[in-house]
Design a protein around this motif. Structure first.
Motif, PDB file in Angstrom:
ATOM      1  N   VAL A   5       4.691  91.747  31.078  1.00 49.90           N
ATOM      2  CA  VAL A   5       5.782  90.790  31.249  1.00 49.90           C
ATOM      3  C   VAL A   5       7.020  91.528  31.716  1.00 49.90           C
ATOM      4  O   VAL A   5       7.560  92.377  30.999  1.00 49.90           O
ATOM      5  CB  VAL A   5       6.080  90.038  29.938  1.00 49.90           C
ATOM      6  N   GLU A   6       7.464  91.185  32.929  1.00 46.88           N
ATOM      7  CA  GLU A   6       8.665  91.801  33.477  1.00 46.88           C
ATOM      8  C   GLU A   6       9.902  91.011  33.062  1.00 46.88           C
ATOM      9  O   GLU A   6       9.849  89.800  32.862  1.00 46.88           O
ATOM     10  CB  GLU A   6       8.626  91.854  35.015  1.00 46.88           C
ATOM     11  N   SER A   7      11.012  91.705  33.004  1.00 46.06           N
ATOM     12  CA  SER A   7      12.308  91.069  32.765  1.00 46.06           C
ATOM     13  C   SER A   7      13.393  91.928  33.404  1.00 46.06           C
ATOM     14  O   SER A   7      13.145  93.076  33.769  1.00 46.06           O
ATOM     15  CB  SER A   7      12.568  90.900  31.268  1.00 46.06           C
ATOM     16  N   GLY A   8      14.578  91.339  33.530  1.00 50.36           N
ATOM     17  CA  GLY A   8      15.709  92.094  34.060  1.00 50.36           C
ATOM     18  C   GLY A   8      16.083  91.744  35.485  1.00 50.36           C
ATOM     19  O   GLY A   8      17.069  92.254  36.017  1.00 50.36           O
ATOM     20  N   LEU A  20      14.961  96.975  35.378  1.00 54.90           N
ATOM     21  CA  LEU A  20      13.831  96.107  35.101  1.00 54.90           C
ATOM     22  C   LEU A  20      13.017  96.687  33.952  1.00 54.90           C
ATOM     23  O   LEU A  20      12.901  97.910  33.824  1.00 54.90           O
ATOM     24  CB  LEU A  20      12.934  95.971  36.328  1.00 54.90           C
ATOM     25  N   SER A  21      12.470  95.811  33.138  1.00 53.00           N
ATOM     26  CA  SER A  21      11.592  96.224  32.044  1.00 53.00           C
ATOM     27  C   SER A  21      10.236  95.574  32.212  1.00 53.00           C
ATOM     28  O   SER A  21      10.131  94.456  32.724  1.00 53.00           O
ATOM     29  CB  SER A  21      12.190  95.813  30.696  1.00 53.00           C
ATOM     30  N   TYR A  80      10.088 101.041  32.562  1.00 52.36           N
ATOM     31  CA  TYR A  80      11.389 100.635  33.088  1.00 52.36           C
ATOM     32  C   TYR A  80      11.530 101.075  34.541  1.00 52.36           C
ATOM     33  O   TYR A  80      10.905 102.044  34.977  1.00 52.36           O
ATOM     34  CB  TYR A  80      12.517 101.274  32.269  1.00 52.36           C
ATOM     35  N   LEU A  81      12.376 100.358  35.249  1.00 55.01           N
ATOM     36  CA  LEU A  81      12.758 100.768  36.596  1.00 55.01           C
ATOM     37  C   LEU A  81      14.275 100.642  36.687  1.00 55.01           C
ATOM     38  O   LEU A  81      14.807  99.523  36.727  1.00 55.01           O
ATOM     39  CB  LEU A  81      12.078  99.919  37.668  1.00 55.01           C
ATOM     40  N   GLN A  82      14.943 101.780  36.669  1.00 51.06           N
ATOM     41  CA  GLN A  82      16.392 101.798  36.833  1.00 51.06           C
ATOM     42  C   GLN A  82      16.685 101.834  38.324  1.00 51.06           C
ATOM     43  O   GLN A  82      16.255 102.763  39.019  1.00 51.06           O
ATOM     44  CB  GLN A  82      16.986 103.024  36.136  1.00 51.06           C
ATOM     45  N   MET A  83      17.440 100.852  38.809  1.00 53.11           N
ATOM     46  CA  MET A  83      17.727 100.743  40.238  1.00 53.11           C
ATOM     47  C   MET A  83      19.230 100.888  40.445  1.00 53.11           C
ATOM     48  O   MET A  83      20.005 100.075  39.934  1.00 53.11           O
ATOM     49  CB  MET A  83      17.234  99.395  40.781  1.00 53.11           C
TER      50      MET A  83
END
Length: 116
Positions: A5-8, A20-21, A80-83
């Motif tokens: 489940v993605e969020s952010g 994004l998580s 996580y994806l820090q953008m």
């Protein structure tokens, strides 16, 4: 049932940041490589970044190298994806991906829209 489940996702101005998580539910994904893909409007889904099961190795598409950072917290079963320094061309639906051998899971996707 295994689930990612993605969020952010959301809207952000060019130059801004977003994290994004991807929360993994079901079997432990601690032994899975995790990754992020994205699908820009009208285009094919493309690789963004991936990280090994132990977090030691990470890989990035050239288009995001130096701006995006992938990480994971195995205790939380979350990636996580820090953008940073977002550009309008980063606008896409972002999908979380988990893989171990022939077992592959995808999340439902989260929209990121970058306005100029």
């Amino acid at each position: 049932q295994a689930q990612l489940v993605e969020s952010g996702g959301g809207s952000v101005q060019a130059g801004g940041s977003r994290t994004l998580s991807c929360a993994a539910a079901g079997p432990s994904f601690r032994s899975y490589a995790m990754g992020w893909f994205r699908q820009p409007p009208g285009k094919e889904r493309e690789f963004v970044a991936s990280i090994s099961w132990d977090g030691v190795n990470s890989y990035y598409a050239d288009s995001v190298k130096g701006r995006f950072t992938i990480s994971r917290d195995n205790a939380k079963n979350t990636a996580y994806l820090q953008m940073n320094s977002l550009k309008p061309e980063d606008t896409a639906v972002y999908y979380c991906h988990a893989r171990r051998g022939p077992s592959v899971y995808w999340g439902q996707g989260t929209q990121v829209t970058v306005s100029s």
